[in-house]
Design an enzyme around this catalytic site. Structure first.
Site, PDB file in Angstrom:
ATOM      1  N   SER A  20       0.838  -1.197   0.000  1.00  0.00           N
ATOM      2  CA  SER A  20       0.000   0.000   0.000  1.00  0.00           C
ATOM      3  C   SER A  20       0.874   1.249   0.000  1.00  0.00           C
ATOM      4  O   SER A  20       2.014   1.218   0.473  1.00  0.00           O
ATOM      5  CB  SER A  20      -0.911   0.014   1.234  1.00  0.00           C
ATOM      6  OG  SER A  20      -1.766   1.152   1.232  1.00  0.00           O
ATOM      7  N   ILE A  22       3.252   4.312  -0.127  1.00  0.00           N
ATOM      8  CA  ILE A  22       4.633   4.555  -0.531  1.00  0.00           C
ATOM      9  C   ILE A  22       5.348   3.247  -0.851  1.00  0.00           C
ATOM     10  O   ILE A  22       6.091   3.153  -1.831  1.00  0.00           O
ATOM     11  CB  ILE A  22       5.378   5.322   0.574  1.00  0.00           C
ATOM     12  CG1 ILE A  22       4.838   6.752   0.679  1.00  0.00           C
ATOM     13  CG2 ILE A  22       6.885   5.339   0.326  1.00  0.00           C
ATOM     14  CD1 ILE A  22       5.316   7.502   1.913  1.00  0.00           C
ATOM     15  N   GLY A  23       5.128   2.212  -0.036  1.00  0.00           N
ATOM     16  CA  GLY A  23       5.781   0.931  -0.279  1.00  0.00           C
ATOM     17  C   GLY A  23       5.367   0.326  -1.602  1.00  0.00           C
ATOM     18  O   GLY A  23       6.208  -0.194  -2.358  1.00  0.00           O
ATOM     19  N   TYR A 159       2.146   9.182  16.955  1.00  0.00           N
ATOM     20  CA  TYR A 159       2.791   9.038  15.650  1.00  0.00           C
ATOM     21  C   TYR A 159       4.002   9.965  15.567  1.00  0.00           C
ATOM     22  O   TYR A 159       5.087   9.562  15.130  1.00  0.00           O
ATOM     23  CB  TYR A 159       1.797   9.360  14.531  1.00  0.00           C
ATOM     24  CG  TYR A 159       2.389   9.263  13.141  1.00  0.00           C
ATOM     25  CD1 TYR A 159       2.574   8.030  12.542  1.00  0.00           C
ATOM     26  CD2 TYR A 159       2.759  10.409  12.434  1.00  0.00           C
ATOM     27  CE1 TYR A 159       3.121   7.931  11.263  1.00  0.00           C
ATOM     28  CE2 TYR A 159       3.303  10.319  11.169  1.00  0.00           C
ATOM     29  CZ  TYR A 159       3.478   9.082  10.584  1.00  0.00           C
ATOM     30  OH  TYR A 159       4.025   8.990   9.328  1.00  0.00           O
TER      31      TYR A 159
END
Length: 340
Positions: A20, A22-23, A159
């Protein structure tokens, strides 16, 4: 850095969080450039589908269903890479997830789960990469931080904390490796807000659906930065001029940027859409309905280019300093508007 890195067409690359955002974008762009891939994510079905897509194009791919917060799973990623390809040239620690909500409202188990993925996942992946690469020709370790590695924001406090921790860990590891002249390049990539499934995957404690604050950039810009750093040693890469501006301004004027964040981030991180009961997320387990998607389709304009990032990647120290000065000037201008 004097580390010699292979051309992409000669590389074996590990990518975590590969199904999903950026990867996924990085995996597809790397495949187009002839990279042999070891793709890891929690969703085995999505990994198999992605691998089939790439193999049809002649790409050599191995997959590992793994939770990066689990040391044994991460060790298995390294083992599969060595068994299939005999070495690792670049390891990209990309897996990550967020929680939107006031720190006091978020449950302890959700705080811990976020850190297990975002921080310990990077630690586990980095140490496995170093173990596998240091004595086998070296290579590039690329950790995905964030603009909030340098500037915390409200409503994504844990985060922000995890990305601060990733920055500190990455810098400490880099210095230790440089001290022993290890043949490894260590890069921290700090994207601004990116048009991925990030907000959809996040756990949400707010009454409105989470949103990313503008400006928002395309995931291809981050993937391009990752692939550049895989061939050219870089210490830090800011993806999107906004990321550099926020970093420079926060360092120079922390108090003013606290005011800026208070004035903007509580509103900008909430969409007009009401959060429905039973909303799904990907904090504790993959959300299969949103795997194999790299973009969300934001309400805001998405920047497909970043002149700052392109120039900073391919320029020398003097030009990088000038670009940083430009980012600081933009931050000063913003602070003056805020003061007024």
């Amino acid at each position: 850095m004097s580390v010699k890195l292979r051309k992409l067409s000669e590389q074996v690359m590990v990518i975590t969080g590969a199904t999903s955002g950026i990867g996924l974008t990085t995996a597809r762009m790397a495949a187009e450039r002839g990279v042999k891939l070891v793709l890891a994510a929690r969703a085995a079905d999505a990994l198999d589908e992605l691998a089939s897509e790439l193999r049809v194009k002649g790409v050599a791919v191995a997959t590992v269903a793994a939770d990066v917060g689990n040391i044994a799973d991460v060790e298995r990623i390294g083992q599969v890479a060595m068994e299939r390809f005999g070495r690792i040239d670049t390891w990209v620690n990309n897996a990550g997830v967020s929680v939107f909500g006031r720190l006091e409202d978020v449950s302890p188990e959700d705080h811990h789960r976020l850190f297990q993925t975002n921080f310990w996942g990077v630690v586990n992946g980095s140490l496995e990469a170093v173990k596998r690469m240091k004595t086998r020709g070296g290579g590039a370790l690329i950790n995905i931080g964030s603009e909030v590695s340098d500037r915390a924001v409200p409503l994504q406090g844990m985060y922000s904390a995890s990305k601060h921790a990733v920055k500190a860990f990455t810098e400490s590891l880099r210095m230790e490796l440089e001290k022993e002249d290890a043949p490894l390049s260590v890069t921290l990539v700090k994207p601004a807000a990116i048009d991925t499934m990030f907000a959809v995957h996040a756990k949400n404690y707010m009454d409105k659906e989470p949103a990313l604050p503008p400006p928002i950039y395309a995931p291809e810009l981050v993937a391009d930065a990752i692939l550049y750093a895989a061939q050219h040693p870089k210490r830090d890469v800011f993806v999107g001029g906004a990321s550099k501006m926020i970093s420079a301004g926060s360092r120079a004027m922390p108090g003013l940027f606290d005011r800026y964040m208070r004035a903007t981030m509580f509103k900008q991180q909430k969409s007009p859409v009401t959060t429905l009961p039973g909303r799904r997320d990907a904090l504790h387990a993959p959300d299969h309905t949103h795997e194999l998607r790299q973009r969300q389709g934001m309400r805001h304009h998405v920047a497909e280019n970043s002149l700052y990032t392109k120039a900073s990647l391919r320029s020398g120290p003097l030009m990088t300093a000038l670009l940083g000065g430009g980012a600081l000037f933009a931050a000063l201008t913003l602070s003056r508007r805020l003061a007024r």
